[in-house]
Write a protein that holds these residues in place. Structure first.
Motif, PDB file in Angstrom:
ATOM      1  N   ASP A  52       0.842  -1.198   0.000  1.00 42.11           N
ATOM      2  CA  ASP A  52       0.000   0.000   0.000  1.00 42.11           C
ATOM      3  C   ASP A  52       0.874   1.243   0.000  1.00 42.11           C
ATOM      4  OD1 ASP A  52       0.082   1.225   2.922  1.00 42.11           O
ATOM      5  OD2 ASP A  52      -0.162  -0.932   3.194  1.00 42.11           O
ATOM      6  N   PHE A  53       0.314   2.337  -0.485  1.00 37.98           N
ATOM      7  CA  PHE A  53       1.031   3.596  -0.673  1.00 37.98           C
ATOM      8  C   PHE A  53       0.092   4.705  -0.226  1.00 37.98           C
ATOM      9  CE2 PHE A  53       2.673   7.143  -3.278  1.00 37.98           C
ATOM     10  CZ  PHE A  53       4.027   7.034  -3.017  1.00 37.98           C
ATOM     11  N   GLU A  54       0.533   5.512   0.731  1.00 38.53           N
ATOM     12  CA  GLU A  54      -0.326   6.535   1.330  1.00 38.53           C
ATOM     13  C   GLU A  54       0.235   7.938   1.104  1.00 38.53           C
ATOM     14  OE1 GLU A  54      -1.281   7.948   5.870  1.00 38.53           O
ATOM     15  OE2 GLU A  54      -1.369   5.790   5.454  1.00 38.53           O
ATOM     16  N   ILE A  70      -1.954   9.264  -7.388  1.00 41.54           N
ATOM     17  CA  ILE A  70      -0.840   8.325  -7.352  1.00 41.54           C
ATOM     18  C   ILE A  70      -0.752   7.598  -8.694  1.00 41.54           C
ATOM     19  CG2 ILE A  70      -0.009   6.182  -6.282  1.00 41.54           C
ATOM     20  CD1 ILE A  70      -1.365   7.143  -3.684  1.00 41.54           C
ATOM     21  N   ARG A 128      -5.016   6.495   0.082  1.00 42.90           N
ATOM     22  CA  ARG A 128      -4.227   5.270   0.166  1.00 42.90           C
ATOM     23  C   ARG A 128      -4.594   4.341  -0.980  1.00 42.90           C
ATOM     24  NH1 ARG A 128      -5.315   2.654   5.345  1.00 42.90           N
ATOM     25  NH2 ARG A 128      -6.593   1.051   4.335  1.00 42.90           N
ATOM     26  N   GLU A 130      -3.944   0.434  -2.365  1.00 41.97           N
ATOM     27  CA  GLU A 130      -3.460  -0.872  -1.940  1.00 41.97           C
ATOM     28  C   GLU A 130      -3.643  -1.891  -3.055  1.00 41.97           C
ATOM     29  OE1 GLU A 130      -5.677  -2.388   1.354  1.00 41.97           O
ATOM     30  OE2 GLU A 130      -7.562  -2.523   0.245  1.00 41.97           O
ATOM     31  N   VAL A 197       6.596   4.041  -8.296  1.00 39.69           N
ATOM     32  CA  VAL A 197       5.388   4.725  -7.832  1.00 39.69           C
ATOM     33  C   VAL A 197       5.639   6.226  -7.946  1.00 39.69           C
ATOM     34  CG1 VAL A 197       4.544   2.912  -6.294  1.00 39.69           C
ATOM     35  CG2 VAL A 197       6.224   4.566  -5.454  1.00 39.69           C
ATOM     36  N   PHE A 220       4.337  11.155   2.070  1.00 36.50           N
ATOM     37  CA  PHE A 220       3.876   9.894   1.506  1.00 36.50           C
ATOM     38  C   PHE A 220       4.636   8.753   2.174  1.00 36.50           C
ATOM     39  CE2 PHE A 220       7.315  11.299  -1.287  1.00 36.50           C
ATOM     40  CZ  PHE A 220       8.075  10.161  -1.471  1.00 36.50           C
ATOM     41  N   ASN A 221       3.961   7.631   2.351  1.00 37.39           N
ATOM     42  CA  ASN A 221       4.530   6.439   2.969  1.00 37.39           C
ATOM     43  C   ASN A 221       4.296   5.236   2.078  1.00 37.39           C
ATOM     44  OD1 ASN A 221       5.404   7.659   5.398  1.00 37.39           O
ATOM     45  ND2 ASN A 221       3.364   7.485   6.288  1.00 37.39           N
ATOM     46  N   ALA A 222       5.274   4.352   2.020  1.00 34.23           N
ATOM     47  CA  ALA A 222       5.150   3.124   1.248  1.00 34.23           C
ATOM     48  C   ALA A 222       5.336   1.929   2.166  1.00 34.23           C
ATOM     49  CB  ALA A 222       6.190   3.099   0.127  1.00 34.23           C
ATOM     50  N   ILE A 225       6.858  -1.968  -0.207  1.00 29.09           N
ATOM     51  CA  ILE A 225       7.561  -1.585  -1.429  1.00 29.09           C
ATOM     52  C   ILE A 225       9.045  -1.470  -1.143  1.00 29.09           C
ATOM     53  CG2 ILE A 225       7.800   0.178  -3.221  1.00 29.09           C
ATOM     54  CD1 ILE A 225       4.937   0.947  -2.786  1.00 29.09           C
TER      55      ILE A 225
END
Length: 231
Positions: A52-54, A70, A128, A130, A197, A220-222, A225
């Motif tokens: 997931d990527f936020e 994104i 987010r 996912e 990403v 942003f948080n990954a 990944i």
């Protein structure tokens, strides 16, 4: 490729990322490729792994059309756009959007989806993305381990506080809860490794009507990944 009428030197302001998108010309991620300004991070996620990527946006898209979101880049050269966008200049609403594109910006048939308006669209807007795996023959049971026989699904979630998340959906019935995710599902035969990403902002219109829009990103948080030793 992105247009060159925006100033990359304005991307970073203090601890934030800022995309000042000029009006009067499309800066879109649509048929024809990526014309919007974006920041790209090389990454590596095997095709059988979830992640997931936020992102936290301190801005709200307004006008017809403004967008922020994104990009997920796939091993076959294609990419998936997952974004929050405004669809007109009057209702003040923000809508989730998902689509998959092939290498040169060709829209993959059947993947473009626009969901119902967000229940909250006042900044900050947390988003987010996912990738999850499920068995189409038994969608109610989550697999204990992803494998090459399962379908991968890219889903979009949003929040106004980063704690309580709402899934982006498209309700075509009065069923409660709404049963339909706004998602891009990839069958086993087209599942792809993720190679990168990115975060982008853009606009679109008819002729010169694309609205100016400034997108502001706080962080942003990954998760899941591999960014080790990546630029």
């Amino acid at each position: 490729m992105p247009l060159t009428d925006w100033d990359a030197n304005k991307y970073f302001k203090g601890n934030s990322i800022v995309f000042p998108v000029p009006g009067g010309k499309d800066h879109n991620v649509y048929i024809g490729g990526i014309q919007a300004p974006y920041i790209y991070q090389v990454a590596s996620v095997a095709k059988d792994k979830e992640f997931d990527f936020e992102v936290k946006f301190d801005s709200k898209p307004t006008g017809m059309y403004a967008m922020q979101g994104i990009l997920v880049f796939l091993g076959d050269g294609g990419y998936i756009r997952l974004s929050l966008q405004s669809n007109n200049a009057t209702d003040g609403k923000v809508y989730p959007y998902i689509a998959r594109f092939e290498n040169l910006g060709s829209l993959v048939s059947g993947t473009e989806k626009i969901g119902d308006a967000l229940t909250t669209s006042t900044p900050p807007l947390y988003m987010r993305v996912e990738r999850v795996f499920f068995d189409r023959a038994n969608t109610k049971v989550k697999p204990t381990k992803p494998n090459s026989q399962l379908t991968s699904d890219y889903r979009l979630w949003y929040s106004n506080n980063g704690i309580n998340w709402v899934s982006a959906k498209k309700c075509t019935t009065t069923t409660t809860p709404c049963p339909s995710y706004v998602s891009v599902a990839l069958q086993p035969e087209v599942q792809q490794e993720v190679t990168g990403v990115g975060i982008f902002a853009g606009n679109a219109g008819t002729g010169t009507t694309a609205p100016a829009f400034t997108s502001k990103i706080d962080y942003f948080n990954a998760n899941g990944i591999d960014l080790t030793n990546k630029p």
